[in-house]
Design a protein around this motif. Structure first.
Motif, PDB file in Angstrom:
ATOM      1  N   SER A 170     100.036 -26.222 -29.824  1.00 41.80           N
ATOM      2  CA  SER A 170      98.846 -26.029 -28.991  1.00 41.80           C
ATOM      3  C   SER A 170      97.723 -26.965 -29.447  1.00 41.80           C
ATOM      4  N   SER A 210      97.940 -22.600 -22.958  1.00 46.11           N
ATOM      5  CA  SER A 210      97.482 -23.636 -23.874  1.00 46.11           C
ATOM      6  C   SER A 210      97.731 -25.005 -23.234  1.00 46.11           C
ATOM      7  N   ASN A 264      98.899 -27.944 -23.758  1.00 41.15           N
ATOM      8  CA  ASN A 264      99.844 -28.876 -24.370  1.00 41.15           C
ATOM      9  C   ASN A 264     101.036 -29.054 -23.442  1.00 41.15           C
ATOM     10  N   LYS A 295     102.356 -29.332 -17.343  1.00 38.22           N
ATOM     11  CA  LYS A 295     102.863 -28.960 -18.671  1.00 38.22           C
ATOM     12  C   LYS A 295     104.375 -29.066 -18.794  1.00 38.22           C
ATOM     13  N   ARG A 352     106.195 -26.571 -17.710  1.00 42.46           N
ATOM     14  CA  ARG A 352     106.416 -25.197 -18.186  1.00 42.46           C
ATOM     15  C   ARG A 352     107.447 -24.491 -17.316  1.00 42.46           C
TER      16      ARG A 352
HETATM   17 MG    MG Z   1     101.245 -22.010 -25.215  1.00 46.69          MG
END
Ligand code: MG
Ligand code: TXA
Length: 358
Positions: free
Chosen positions: A154, A146, A148, A59, A61
């Motif tokens: 999302s 999520s 994405n 991701k 992230r």
């Molecule tokens: Mg999210």
């Protein structure tokens, strides 16, 4: 690393076989995207650091943003958390399975990478048969943000996941479009009074029936003091590549949107509109790409269309997407407004009586 992503389409004849395949991948430290009732999640074994690291790298992230751990039965809460306050059980009984995430004190063996180094853990039991069966068959709690790319809207369909994460994850379970379309409501149960950290699928009005003194831990105000707000990168989320301008309020919102369209067109820019049907009826300049959210009063439909609309318009490579924020701050509408505020690069709040050039 680019690898092959297996697409497992779910239908009545292959349900069990597809879920078993996906569960095997999870048991072998892989990453699997799967549907929940809210949005698609990107899952991995929540109790295994190596597995969870793969979610963060797929991701992109930030490592300090903790994940939600998904469970298949209420009893599993006690496996991963402790010192659970009594009112937690009230909420679990009222809203699980469903779009409510509860923050509790973690048990020590829940890895730091899952909780972002916090001593708390976010837990929810999704209301989706595919998700529940997958968690059961994997035999472990499943960490799933999520599915994405970090910062993007999302995903509400498997196609959205494919467009963001194909080649970066091991499998995608395609269970069709989700029911709700915005993420779960997040409530922190670890302080004296429970705190609402993120509005979502369960409205605060419904939570108040069980926790009358719940506190609000996010900015739920209309941003009236910052009429035109450029929130900066930290605030951007759920966001397309195009610039997003949110017009909030109910007073002459379509007049204001017409004016904003005209300003952008004067500068030769391409404009998209994400608007309710009522606002769309009032748009005078037809040289715009319109995605209809649905009727203002059918807020469930609006919520369900939200991320799809942002993605659809973003794929058109427009200069600007103007978003209609004439949505009541109540129920799931609070979640819709919250996501739009986070997606926006600029927020215009209309005051009653304001002069609008038309
Ligand atoms: Mg999210
Ligand atoms: O509906 C949903 O919640 C979806 C589906 C897949 O379940 N998941 C989801 O996950 O939206 P994610 O990672 O996109 O959002 C999780 C939110 C983040 O805002 C995160 O910071 C917060 O929950 N969170 C997770 N653990 C937390 C913790 N221990 N304390 C405070 N916030 C936490």
């Amino acid at each position: 690393m680019v690898r092959k992503t297996e697409i497992l389409r779910i239908n009545s004849s292959n349900f069990s076989e597809s879920i078993s395949k996906a569960a095997e991948i999870l048991k072998n430290r892989g990453t699997v995207a799967f549907p929940t009732e809210t949005v698609y999640g990107l899952g991995a074994n929540a109790l295994d650091s190596i597995s969870v690291h793969k979610i963060f790298s797929a991701k992109g992230r930030p490592p300090d943003n903790p994940l939600i751990v998904h469970i298949a039965s209420k009893e599993q809460v006690r496996d991963i958390s402790e010192d659970i306050p009594d009112n937690t059980f009230l909420l679990m009984d009222a809203f699980w399975p469903g779009p409510l995430t509860l923050i509790l004190k973690r048990k020590n063996f829940v890895p730091d990478v899952t909780t972002g180094g916090l001593n708390t853990v976010a837990i929810r039991m999704p209301d989706n048969a595919t998700a529940i069966e997958l968690i059961k068959k994997a035999g472990v709690p499943i960490a799933a943000p999520s599915a994405n790319i970090s910062g993007k809207p999302s995903p509400t369909t498997a196609e959205h996941v494919i467009s963001d994460l194909y080649g970066k994850i091991d499998a995608i379970v395609d269970g069709g479009a989700v029911d709700i379309g915005v993420e779960s409501t997040v409530v922190d149960m670890t302080s004296n009074k429970p705190i609402l950290l993120r509005p979502g699928g369960i409205g605060v009005e419904d939570l108040k029936k069980y926790i009358p003194d719940i506190e609000t831990g996010y900015n739920s105000e209309k941003l009236t003091d910052k009429k035109v707000k450029s929130p900066g990168m930290k605030y951007i989320h759920y966001s397309p590549s195009s610039k997003v301008v949110l017009v909030e309020g109910f007073y002459r919102v379509s007049d204001k949107i017409n004016q904003v369209i005209s300003d952008y067109h004067k500068n030769g820019l391409y404009v998209g509109l994400l608007v309710t049907n009522e606002t769309a009826d009032q748009i005078t300049d037809k040289n715009v790409n319109i995605f209809l959210l649905g009727n203002r009063d059918n807020i469930k439909k609006v919520a369900n269309n939200l991320f799809k609309g942002l993605r659809t318009l973003d794929n058109l490579n427009l200069d600007v997407i103007i978003v209609d924020g004439s949505i009541k701050h109540e129920g799931i509408g609070s979640a819709v407004i919250n996501r739009l505020q986070k997606a926006a690069n600029e927020i215009i709040v209309l005051e009653e009586g304001e002069y609008i050039e038309t």
